[in-house]
Design a protein around this motif. Structure first.
Motif, PDB file in Angstrom:
ATOM      1  N   ARG A 147       0.801  -1.221   0.000  1.00 19.15           N
ATOM      2  CA  ARG A 147       0.000   0.000   0.000  1.00 19.15           C
ATOM      3  C   ARG A 147       0.834   1.271   0.000  1.00 19.15           C
ATOM      4  O   ARG A 147       0.478   2.238   0.674  1.00 19.15           O
ATOM      5  CB  ARG A 147      -0.981   0.044   1.173  1.00 19.15           C
ATOM      6  N   ASN A 153      -1.436   0.932 -12.215  1.00 18.75           N
ATOM      7  CA  ASN A 153      -2.858   0.760 -12.008  1.00 18.75           C
ATOM      8  C   ASN A 153      -3.543   0.499 -13.330  1.00 18.75           C
ATOM      9  O   ASN A 153      -3.447   1.312 -14.227  1.00 18.75           O
ATOM     10  CB  ASN A 153      -3.440   2.026 -11.366  1.00 18.75           C
ATOM     11  N   SER A 183      -8.131   0.207   5.768  1.00 19.12           N
ATOM     12  CA  SER A 183      -8.280   0.295   4.322  1.00 19.12           C
ATOM     13  C   SER A 183      -9.582  -0.356   3.894  1.00 19.12           C
ATOM     14  O   SER A 183      -9.912  -1.448   4.328  1.00 19.12           O
ATOM     15  CB  SER A 183      -7.148  -0.486   3.642  1.00 19.12           C
ATOM     16  N   ARG A 184     -10.297   0.335   2.999  1.00 22.97           N
ATOM     17  CA  ARG A 184     -11.522  -0.303   2.494  1.00 22.97           C
ATOM     18  C   ARG A 184     -11.158  -1.141   1.289  1.00 22.97           C
ATOM     19  O   ARG A 184     -10.962  -0.638   0.197  1.00 22.97           O
ATOM     20  CB  ARG A 184     -12.549   0.767   2.147  1.00 22.97           C
ATOM     21  N   ARG A 214     -17.568   2.728  -5.331  1.00 25.38           N
ATOM     22  CA  ARG A 214     -16.714   3.908  -5.452  1.00 25.38           C
ATOM     23  C   ARG A 214     -16.154   4.374  -4.132  1.00 25.38           C
ATOM     24  O   ARG A 214     -15.449   5.362  -4.058  1.00 25.38           O
ATOM     25  CB  ARG A 214     -17.478   5.016  -6.165  1.00 25.38           C
ATOM     26  N   SER A 215     -16.473   3.646  -3.073  1.00 24.75           N
ATOM     27  CA  SER A 215     -15.975   4.078  -1.765  1.00 24.75           C
ATOM     28  C   SER A 215     -14.777   3.255  -1.335  1.00 24.75           C
ATOM     29  O   SER A 215     -14.287   3.407  -0.235  1.00 24.75           O
ATOM     30  CB  SER A 215     -17.084   3.932  -0.723  1.00 24.75           C
ATOM     31  N   ASP A 217     -10.865   1.636  -1.268  1.00 33.15           N
ATOM     32  CA  ASP A 217      -9.488   2.082  -1.492  1.00 33.15           C
ATOM     33  C   ASP A 217      -8.772   1.130  -2.427  1.00 33.15           C
ATOM     34  O   ASP A 217      -7.844   1.489  -3.124  1.00 33.15           O
ATOM     35  CB  ASP A 217      -8.725   2.133  -0.167  1.00 33.15           C
ATOM     36  N   ILE A 218      -9.173  -0.117  -2.349  1.00 32.08           N
ATOM     37  CA  ILE A 218      -8.566  -1.092  -3.246  1.00 32.08           C
ATOM     38  C   ILE A 218      -9.622  -2.093  -3.676  1.00 32.08           C
ATOM     39  O   ILE A 218     -10.338  -2.648  -2.849  1.00 32.08           O
ATOM     40  CB  ILE A 218      -7.324  -1.763  -2.608  1.00 32.08           C
ATOM     41  N   LEU A 244     -12.420   4.925  -9.908  1.00 26.01           N
ATOM     42  CA  LEU A 244     -11.421   4.586  -8.896  1.00 26.01           C
ATOM     43  C   LEU A 244     -10.023   5.025  -9.313  1.00 26.01           C
ATOM     44  O   LEU A 244      -9.263   5.568  -8.510  1.00 26.01           O
ATOM     45  CB  LEU A 244     -11.445   3.089  -8.599  1.00 26.01           C
ATOM     46  N   GLN A 247      -9.480   8.601  -8.732  1.00 27.25           N
ATOM     47  CA  GLN A 247      -9.246   8.958  -7.321  1.00 27.25           C
ATOM     48  C   GLN A 247      -7.936   8.398  -6.791  1.00 27.25           C
ATOM     49  O   GLN A 247      -7.664   8.466  -5.596  1.00 27.25           O
ATOM     50  CB  GLN A 247     -10.352   8.373  -6.437  1.00 27.25           C
ATOM     51  N   LYS A 249      -7.138   5.223  -6.574  1.00 24.17           N
ATOM     52  CA  LYS A 249      -7.340   3.994  -5.819  1.00 24.17           C
ATOM     53  C   LYS A 249      -6.762   2.806  -6.592  1.00 24.17           C
ATOM     54  O   LYS A 249      -6.766   2.802  -7.818  1.00 24.17           O
ATOM     55  CB  LYS A 249      -8.837   3.768  -5.558  1.00 24.17           C
ATOM     56  N   GLN A 250      -6.296   1.824  -5.838  1.00 26.33           N
ATOM     57  CA  GLN A 250      -5.635   0.688  -6.478  1.00 26.33           C
ATOM     58  C   GLN A 250      -6.640  -0.353  -6.974  1.00 26.33           C
ATOM     59  O   GLN A 250      -7.600  -0.681  -6.276  1.00 26.33           O
ATOM     60  CB  GLN A 250      -4.697   0.010  -5.474  1.00 26.33           C
TER      61      GLN A 250
END
Ligand code: ADP
Ligand code: MG
Length: 459
Positions: A147, A153, A183-184, A214-215, A217-218, A244, A247, A249-250
């Protein structure tokens, strides 16, 4: 727990297999039987629908087999705090099975439940053996799991079955859970992505769907080839993906082949997927197979104390079983189980006898003729029907099955398979293979027939 349900559970475990049982049945909570209706509480609407659609009949049959007449199931989605699935009450077999993060996966920052798929406890980095063929995939997965700043990506992992794609994705998930519990992280199969999406459409909850996806993190989506040809799902996937990436995000995706080679996937998605780092898991080589066997022996010998394995057996297996790691692993498990039953050390005779079927497959080549013959026998058709132009369902379905088997059991190319089925186009073969894959996923009966035919052909 009610004792009749206990019996039904045991029966289902045998009938559905341990994995399906753990994923779906174990987490449901039996309430009561009233007027031939069995009532259950389940963690969410998603799970309720899934169980009802895929395993409802089996559950009802199981009750009936135990002499309890049930005509209908009522699965009540309930996420209130007094809900405690049976799995939590009898904390059995927690160390070597599947975890079920669905039940507990609420996050602090936003109170949205992430619809993660269950993670296998055994699929960690510690248990992943690294060799030349998977070195890069492993390194990339590790990097994602740390992380740090997002450097590529998406990470796109691809390779044939049983080469460790799912293992690596779960390993990323486990490590993130450990080191970044806030982490989400959302891991799910492409099939479940689609299922979620379809549900959202049906229940007019696209807002909720988008909000969830869309909320995170990965986001990790396994077996992306599944959504090939499914237009609106692809479309939504594309938007999720873009949102994603924008933003920062991975995203981690796996597929059975390189993005560009997945038929039925939109061009814009192919090119998006190829944006980041595309890593190929190569077929295993002898050294890697030996390494994997050595590491699995350590685990097995702890489970079966006192069982010895003779020198040279692992080398023999690594040499003879080159298809995939899952089969390799299964052979070892089987050997240990057998040895502890008969109470003898594992020697070469035992290996040959006990693994005769697997060793034979590795040698035997199935031909398209045999496939056509076996399938037509099985469905009471003439071989000429299979290659005819007739399109009635009673013929076209077996024909599709036969094409599917030809693709999976022989090394013949798609155009070649098409030719042997009465000069059909290769796109017809692709369509057949997809169709059967699809059916197999939603229809246990068909999945079973495919399995039976495959076994007959490989025997
Ligand atoms: P895929 O998703 O690519 O079809 P999986 O990740 O499900 O394959 O792997 C199949 C089985 O083989 C799993 O039990 C996994 O743990 C095991 N496996 C695959 N590669 C390795 C490896 N390098 N080290 C240890 N186990 C492995
Ligand atoms: Mg997989």
């Amino acid at each position: 727990m009610d004792s009749s349900w206990e019996k039904v559970r045991n029966h289902l475990k045998l009938e559905l297999g341990k994995d399906i049982f753990k994923n779906w049945i174990e987490s449901i909570c039996f309430k009561k039987i009233e007027k031939n209706v069995a009532y259950f509480q389940v963690p969410s609407t998603f799970i309720a629908n899934w169980i009802e659609r895929n395993y409802g009949d089996k559950i009802i049959n199981s009750f009936n087999k135990q002499g309890i007449k049930i005509e209908k199931l009522t699965l009540d989605p309930n996420s209130s705090s007094d809900y405690l699935p049976d799995i939590k009450k009898n904390q059995s077999d927690q160390n070597n099975g599947l975890d079920n993060p669905r039940v507990t996966n609420y996050t602090d920052n936003k109170n949205i439940e992430l619809p993660s798929s269950p993670l296998d406890k055994r699929f960690t980095f510690e248990r992943f053996v690294v060799g030349k063929p998977n070195e890069l995939a492993h390194a990339a997965a590790k990097r994602v799991a740390e992380r740090g700043p997002v450097t590529f990506n998406p990470l796109f992992l691809y390779g044939g079955v049983g080469l460790g794609k799912t293992h690596l994705m779960h390993a990323i998930a486990w490590q993130i859970k450990k080191t970044n519990p806030k982490s989400r992280m959302l891991y799910l199969s492409a099939e479940q992505f689609m299922y979620r999406f379809v549900q959202a459409l049906r229940f007019k909850d696209m807002y909720g769907f988008k909000e969830i996806f869309r909320s995170v993190d990965i986001l990790m989506v396994d077996d992306v080839q599944f959504i090939a040809g499914k237009e609106s799902t692809q479309d939504e996937f594309f938007h999720t993906f873009n949102a994603l990436v924008e933003q920062g995000k991975q995203i981690v995706i796996s597929g059975d082949r390189a993005p560009g080679e997945i038929d039925g996937l939109e061009e814009r998605i192919k090119s998006r997927l190829a944006w980041g780092l595309v890593v190929d898991l190569h077929p295993t080589d002898y050294e890697l197979r030996l390494g994997i066997l050595q590491s699995k022996v350590e685990i097995q010998s702890k489970l079966h104390l006192g069982i010895r394995i003779n020198h040279g057996i692992l080398e023999f297996l690594a040499h003879r079983i080159s298809s995939n790691v899952r089969v390799l692993e299964g052979s070892l498990t089987r050997l240990y189980a057998y040895a502890s039953l008969v109470g003898r050390p594992i020697d070469i005779d035992m290996a040959q006898e006990c693994l005769a079927d697997i060793l034979r497959i590795s040698e035997r080549k199935v031909t398209i003729e045999e496939i056509i013959r076996k399938v037509s026998e099985h469905y009471n058709l003439r071989m000429s029907d299979m290659i005819s132009a007739r399109r009635s369902r009673s013929i076209s379905r077996p024909r599709q099955l036969a094409m599917f088997l030809a693709k999976n059991l022989t090394s013949k190319s798609l155009p070649e398979i098409g030719r042997r089925f009465g000069g059909r186009d290769h796109t017809t073969v692709i369509h057949a293979v997809k169709k059967v894959e699809e059916l197999r996923n939603k229809d246990l009966q068909i999945a079973e027939e495919v399995e039976i035919l495959r076994r007959m052909l490989e025997a």
